[in-house]
Structures are given as C-alpha cells and as structure tokens.
Motif scaffolding. Structure first.
Motif, mmCIF file in Angstrom:
data_model
loop_
_atom_site.group_PDB
_atom_site.id
_atom_site.type_symbol
_atom_site.label_atom_id
_atom_site.label_comp_id
_atom_site.label_asym_id
_atom_site.label_seq_id
_atom_site.Cartn_x
_atom_site.Cartn_y
_atom_site.Cartn_z
ATOM 1 N N THR A 283 0.345 -5.075 2.780
ATOM 2 C CA THR A 283 -0.395 -5.374 1.559
ATOM 3 C C THR A 283 0.565 -5.510 0.375
ATOM 4 N N MET A 284 0.312 -6.513 -0.478
ATOM 5 C CA MET A 284 1.176 -6.754 -1.626
ATOM 6 C C MET A 284 0.846 -5.795 -2.760
ATOM 7 N N THR A 288 4.739 -4.298 -8.382
ATOM 8 C CA THR A 288 6.144 -4.631 -8.090
ATOM 9 C C THR A 288 6.311 -6.002 -7.439
ATOM 10 N N ASP A 289 5.200 -6.657 -7.107
ATOM 11 C CA ASP A 289 5.233 -7.969 -6.448
ATOM 12 C C ASP A 289 6.010 -7.947 -5.139
ATOM 13 N N ARG A 290 5.873 -6.877 -4.420
ATOM 14 C CA ARG A 290 6.438 -6.783 -3.076
ATOM 15 C C ARG A 290 5.503 -5.941 -2.219
ATOM 16 N N LEU A 291 5.687 -5.980 -0.924
ATOM 17 C CA LEU A 291 4.831 -5.219 -0.037
ATOM 18 C C LEU A 291 4.993 -3.720 -0.294
ATOM 19 N N TYR A 292 3.894 -2.982 -0.100
ATOM 20 C CA TYR A 292 3.992 -1.527 -0.210
ATOM 21 C C TYR A 292 4.925 -1.000 0.883
ATOM 22 N N SER A 644 2.553 7.987 0.685
ATOM 23 C CA SER A 644 3.565 7.745 -0.337
ATOM 24 C C SER A 644 3.864 6.252 -0.446
ATOM 25 N N GLN A 645 3.963 5.776 -1.688
ATOM 26 C CA GLN A 645 4.290 4.383 -1.994
ATOM 27 C C GLN A 645 3.335 3.414 -1.291
ATOM 28 N N ALA A 646 2.038 3.651 -1.507
ATOM 29 C CA ALA A 646 1.038 2.830 -0.813
ATOM 30 C C ALA A 646 -0.069 2.322 -1.727
ATOM 31 N N SER A 650 -7.967 5.504 -3.402
ATOM 32 C CA SER A 650 -9.049 4.973 -2.569
ATOM 33 C C SER A 650 -8.620 3.702 -1.861
ATOM 34 N N GLY A 651 -7.771 2.912 -2.509
ATOM 35 C CA GLY A 651 -7.325 1.672 -1.886
ATOM 36 C C GLY A 651 -6.458 1.899 -0.672
ATOM 37 N N SER A 652 -5.630 2.934 -0.695
ATOM 38 C CA SER A 652 -4.703 3.167 0.417
ATOM 39 C C SER A 652 -5.291 4.048 1.506
ATOM 40 N N THR A 653 -6.095 5.048 1.129
ATOM 41 C CA THR A 653 -6.573 6.021 2.120
ATOM 42 C C THR A 653 -8.087 6.091 2.263
#
Length: 708
Positions: A283-284, A288-292, A644-646, A650-653
């Motif tokens: 996922t972008m 940071t405009d890079r992948l998590y 971490s760094q995701a 709610s969006g990540s987990t």
C-alpha cells in the motif's frame, strides 16, 4: 672341612635366609592385600571397571488451555563417538575414522573434531565442544536419517567406537499451524557456570549434557519441565569398551505446563497480523509517496477479567524448530540481524513504541480525576499554538467545542493538547522544576505504564514515561556527546537538523517545556509502551479498574496427571479512578466503534450482541512512517494490534482486529454463532484440561466455571 668349603656353605645359608625373607615379605604383603585390605581393593577394582552414563529425562510437555500440545518430544537418531576407544587408535586410523564419520553424517572432519573436544580444554569452541561426562559417547550429529544410523549399526567394523541411538528432542506439533515462537522459547546446552552452580546446590536435575530453557516459558518454567536424569552403570574392559549394563536408575520425565493460550485463537491472530503486514507493504503511503515498510508488528489477546494471555503474536518471527539439535552460526546471526528485522525480539513484550491516540482514554481518566468534569467542553480546533510551535489536529480537522466523549470518538488532538498545556501551566510552568506535579503522568503510571507488567515471560521491556525526571536523567547521560557534536564542523552528508538538535540539546536538553506536555497528552514524544502494557491497561478500563499481572501459565501437572501447582491470576493494583469515570470512558469507546474512527471497519458487525469498545491510534515518529494501533475490548477479551510504519491505526490493523473478534465469538456476517467460536463457549476456559489414566489429554468441560 676346608676353609673354602666353609665359605661356600655360609654363602648358601645367607642366600637361603634372603630367599626366605623375600618369600615371607611377599606372603605378608599378599595376606594384607587379599585379607586385610581385600574389600577396599576389590571396590576400587570394581570402580575402575564400571562407568556411569547419564540417561537424559524426557522434557515435559507444554499444552494450550484445551490440552492441545504446543511443545512435545520426538525421537531423533543421534550418532555418537566413544572418545576412549578413539584415543587408543593409531593416528592414521583415528584420522580415517573421523573422516568416515564426517562423510556419513554430511559434516566435515574439523566439525566432528570440534564436537569431540571437552569444553574448557585447549582448542574447545563454545557451542560446539562437549560438556558432558568424559566416559559418555559424544554426540557428533543429531537428526540423522535412519539410513545413516543403520549403516553405522550394521557396519561396526567400519565404525569402531561409533554409536547410533534414538534420543528425545523437542518437537512442535503446531495445532492449527501456530508458530508461537516468542512465547514458547527455545533450549540450548547448559553452560559450565550453570553446571558448577547446580553442583554447589546439589541440584541433580542438571548434568553436563543437559539442555536449558533460554527464552519464553521454556526458560520461565525450566525447573519443572526438565525432569530428573537417570543413570546407567556400564561395565567396561581395560580398553574402556562397554561390556554391558551393571545397573540402571530410571530418569524422571519433566512435568507438563498447561498454558492459557488457545491455539485456535492464536492461529487466527498470527494469520491476521501477517496478512495485515503483507497488505500494508503493498500500500502506498500518501505522506512519503512510497510503499509502507510495515517492518514489524504485534498482537495480543487477553482475558479481560483475569489478565491471562489467550494469544500473543509478533512479527517478524522465526521457526522454533531451528534450535533443535543445535543452531548454526548463520542461523543465529539471522535471528539477531537488524536487516532481517531482529526476529528473536518479541514485539509484544519487548518492542516499545509511541502509543499515539490509544493513549487518550488514560489522559481522560487523569483529567476527570484532577478537576475536569464529564460536562467539560473545549475547542477541537484544527491547530493549537504553543510558543512558536503549531501543533496540528489530525489532517487539520476541526469539530468546534466538544466534550471528552466526542474527543475520544473523533480522536481530537487539540482537545487533549489543551488539557496537557493547562496542567503544565498550573503545576509546572518552570521548565527546570524536575519535581513539579503532573496529573497526566501520575495517571499513566497508575495504569502500569513505565514499568513491567510482571508477565511470566523473561526479558520484558518496561516502556518509558518521558516525564521531567526521565528528561533530566537522559540529558545528563547524553550531554557530553551532543555538546561535543555541536562544537565540531558539520560533516558532509549529515543533515542540518542533527546539528541544530545537538546544539539545542547541549544548551537546554533537560528543560521540560510546554511542548513536551502537550505531546505527552496524545501519546507522542519520547513516551513508549509495549503492546502488552497497552492491552493490560485497556483491560483495567473494561473490568472496573483491576490491574492484573498477565500470565501465560495456568498449572503444572505431573506425568501421572496430578496437579502439582496452580498459577492463579495475580492482582497488581486497584485503580483509584471512580467507576462513573470508567463507565463514561467505556461508553465513549463504544461510540468509537459505532460512529467514530473505527466505524468504517465495523460496518455490519453485530454490535448490538457483541459490544466492542475500541480506540485507534496513529503514532508519528521522526524519520519513520506512521505506526498504527487499534486497542479494543469486550466484557470477556482485550484485543490489541499494532504495526510499525504501516499508516493509520484503523487503516493498517482494523480489518485484522475485526477478524479476530469474529473468530472469538463465532460471528458469521451479522449473526453470532457460538458453536463456530474459536474458543468453546466463547469465553476463556476456566477449568484445566482432563488428564486421563492412559496418558491422553482431553479438553476441559465446557461451561463449568469452577476450578480457577
């Protein structure tokens, strides 16, 4: 008779006397050896022809709350070399035998030789040398194939002094595919210091060839699990070769450890954590405009009423079987490698992260018990200025004047900034006053943050409360370094920020400013927690204020099925937060799930039947991507997940949290199906598994809530 004849006769008499004296002396000596000292010398002779060989005990099982084996034992073919016989061979014969053994076990002669050296002797290599009895055959290869073992056994003329036998080693049945490496731990050979200490204490459970628990419950309950070794006395000939058994003292198997882990729940938790990390890595990140990176994560499920650990997962993880039979240097280096994510580190109990907005319920409790009321309203503006610094709300959102419940529901930062700033102005506006009072810090410590939870797993991290005392201590420990750095010319490739920070830290790094206070109020800054600490604190909100010491073990059971010891839940403290405030926070967290920051992940979930309270958190760390949290609970369980760094909490987990709740209660769409629940009866097991006379282990009786 001539003089010559007389002299000859005298010589004969002298010779006869001497001969008689010699025979008399010999007779007396023989009489002493055979009659007077006979028993003593017979005993010594017997000792010279009898050797003791240690018979290692079978290590105890580790089972889950339903009796499913998490760690068991299996038989492994082990090739060993009798060093006594090896030492009697000619040099070329010895070299050839070692080479032949190395080829058979797919090793090298140097590696075989290293295993034959006694630990402590010149040339011994730690981790490879032999630490056992000098009269016991030395294992040079474990887990060899049956074909290799049979070749050694069937060709004794080619392998003199080489044995192949089956021994017990750890195995991992993996019910439902669970990993559980960080909870279970691993084993390694006993060290010389440990062996010497055991000898001083007359501890017969350890010997030179023992293995010892090094992490997890294997270490915590090692003395129960290891059992007692037996001894086999064998007769040997003058060459040291074994002739046969003289006597045998049977070994005593280790005891069984019953844990509160539910393997089926554990499997769901591990799967969801791994899947969420995989998804986020694809996922972008819009910031940071890079992948998590999604470099690590953890998830914890606790029994909300007792603090027992139902499931605990950490990523990255490792295969616990890698330790069986000895670990290679390359494998060990991988487990400690930062590039690989340090797989040996348990993020659940040893990982320390900024909690972000999951911190706000505890700040609410601190505010309500120190002058604020449930009717208090404060502006939820898009930003809040402290001196020259502007602290923004998440995505600069604004909601007008709101109360605590709404502030938790929408996770308003500026609302809590104002509380932190107000307390700083009231109690500690002097930045140099280390002893100034801080109600929010006091409350955080009451909820157990900044200290270890007391879980029965070794190596737990304490987290950190970044208060005035910590800042002063950190300044004193780092001042010389940063002052030295700031005084030197800037080097190429080093950012301006580093030098600016070093300069400011050198001048006033000990001052606790208003910015520190407002950051603390939303779980940012230098305060860090472990996922387990956070789960334990949310359990205290849900169960009415009881702070438990999380526990993995439930009982120790003998090999015969007798309960030797029960590990009761251990109460650490009763929080002095009035129930009306805990109920208020509880109600607000229900709204977080229904209409707040977690609602978009819980659509269609039967909240009218299973009331899930939750709080999301997105922690920002300098130089890294956002760490996502969701902390949630019901009357029965607490479920916490972080990556971490995701990205956002709610969006990540969020999807993983929902899937775990669905498994815990057997939720199918909008229907609750208790018969499909991962845990029988949908609540944590109270009674122990049933240990039957035939040695089998059966699940506990469902629905019986006695016997805790």
């Amino acid at each position: 008779m001539s003089a010559s004849s007389q002299r000859s006769g005298l010589r004969l008499v002298v010779v006869q006397v001497l001969a008689f004296s010699l025979f008399a002396t010999l007779f007396v000596r023989l009489y002493y050896l055979q009659v007077i000292g006979g028993e003593s010398y017979q005993a010594q002779a017997a000792n010279q022809s009898v050797r003791d060989i240690v018979v290692q005990p079978q290590r105890g099982l580790i089972v889950d709350s339903q009796g499913r084996p998490l760690v068991a034992n299996r038989t492994s073919w082990v090739v060993s070399v009798d060093r006594t016989l090896l030492g009697k061979l000619e040099e070329d014969q010895r070299t050839e035998l070692v080479r032949r053994v190395a080829v058979a076990v797919e090793s090298t002669p140097d590696e075989v030789e290293a295993r034959l050296v006694t630990c402590g002797d010149p040339g011994s290599v730690r981790g490879e040398c032999w630490n056992g009895s000098p009269y016991q055959p030395v294992p040079v290869a474990s887990d060899v194939s049956k074909d290799v073992a049979l070749r050694v056994l069937e060709q004794p003329e080619d392998y003199p002094g080489v044995l192949a036998e089956q021994q017990n080693v750890r195995s991992y049945p993996r019910p439902f595919g669970v990993n559980l490496a960080h909870v279970l731990g691993y084993l390694s050979p006993v060290t010389e210091d440990e062996y010497d200490l055991a000898a001083e204490r007359d501890d017969r459970s350890l010997n030179g060839a023992s293995v010892v628990g090094r992490a997890g419950v294997e270490k915590q309950y090692d003395e129960w699990l290891r059992g007692l070794p037996g001894y086999r006395r064998v007769a040997v000939d003058s060459m040291g070769r074994v002739l046969g058994d003289d006597s045998v003292v049977e070994s005593t198997p280790g005891d069984t450890l019953v844990t509160s882990i539910d393997a089926q729940v554990q499997a769901v938790v591990e799967k969801q954590l791994a899947e969420r990390i995989k998804v986020q890595r694809a996922t972008m990140d819009p910031v940071t405009d890079r992948l998590y990176e999604a470099d690590s994560g953890a998830a914890v499920v606790l029994d909300a009423k007792t603090g027992r650990v139902i499931a605990m997962a950490s990523q990255p993880t490792y295969d616990p079987d890698v330790w069986t039979g000895g670990i290679s240097e390359a494998q060990l280096a991988h487990l400690y490698s930062e590039k690989a994510g340090t797989p040996l580190l348990s993020r659940a109990t040893q990982g320390q992260f900024a909690p972000g907005s999951t911190w706000k319920p505890f700040m609410t409790a601190g505010a309500l018990t120190n002058g604020y009321s449930m009717d208090t309203t404060l502006p939820c503006s898009s930003s809040f200025q402290v001196g020259n610094n502007v602290f923004k709300n998440y995505e600069s959102g604004a909601y007008g004047d709101i109360g605590f419940a709404k502030a938790l529901e929408v996770s308003c930062n500026t609302f809590f900034y104002r509380i932190g700033y107000n307390f700083w102005q009231k109690f500690g506006s002097d930045p140099a006053d280390v002893g100034a009072r801080d109600p929010l810090v006091e409350t955080a410590k009451k909820f157990g943050f900044g200290s270890r939870t007391g879980i029965d797993l070794p190596g737990e991290a304490p987290g950190r409360i970044a208060d005035r005392h910590w800042k002063q201590a950190y300044f004193e420990s780092q001042k010389d370094y940063f002052c030295d750095l700031s005084s030197k010319p800037q080097t190429k490739g080093t950012s301006d920020f580093v030098y600016k920070y070093a300069y400011e830290f050198c001048l006033e790094g000990n001052l606790y400013r208003a910015g520190d206070a407002v950051n603390f109020s939303i779980g940012q800054g230098d305060t860090i927690v472990t996922p387990l600490q956070l789960a334990r604190a949310y359990a205290a909100i849900g169960n009415g204020g009881t702070l438990w010491a999380p526990t993995v073990a439930k009982a120790i059971v003998s090999p015969e099925g007798t309960v030797l010891r029960r590990m009761a839940p251990r109460k650490v403290a009763q929080l002095d937060v009035p129930k009306k405030y805990l109920d208020y926070i509880d109600s607000a967290l229900q709204n977080v799930t229904r209409v707040g920051t977690m609602a978009w992940k819980m659509g269609g979930f039967p909240l009218d039947q299973v009331t899930v309270r939750s709080k999301t958190g997105s922690a920002e760390v300098y130089g890294k991507q956002t760490t996502g949290w969701v902390a949630s609970y019901t009357e029965d369980y607490v479920v916490v997940m972080m990556i971490s760094q995701a990205g956002t909490g709610s969006g990540s987990t969020g999807d993983g949290i929902r899937a775990i709740w669905e498994a815990l209660y057997g939720i199918d769409g909008e229907a609750v199906r208790p018969d499909r629940a991962a845990t029988p009866g949908t609540v944590p097991a109270v009674r122990l598994p049933q240990f039957l006379d035939d040695g089998s282990i059966m699940p506990p009786i469902v629905g019986d809530k006695t016997g805790e």
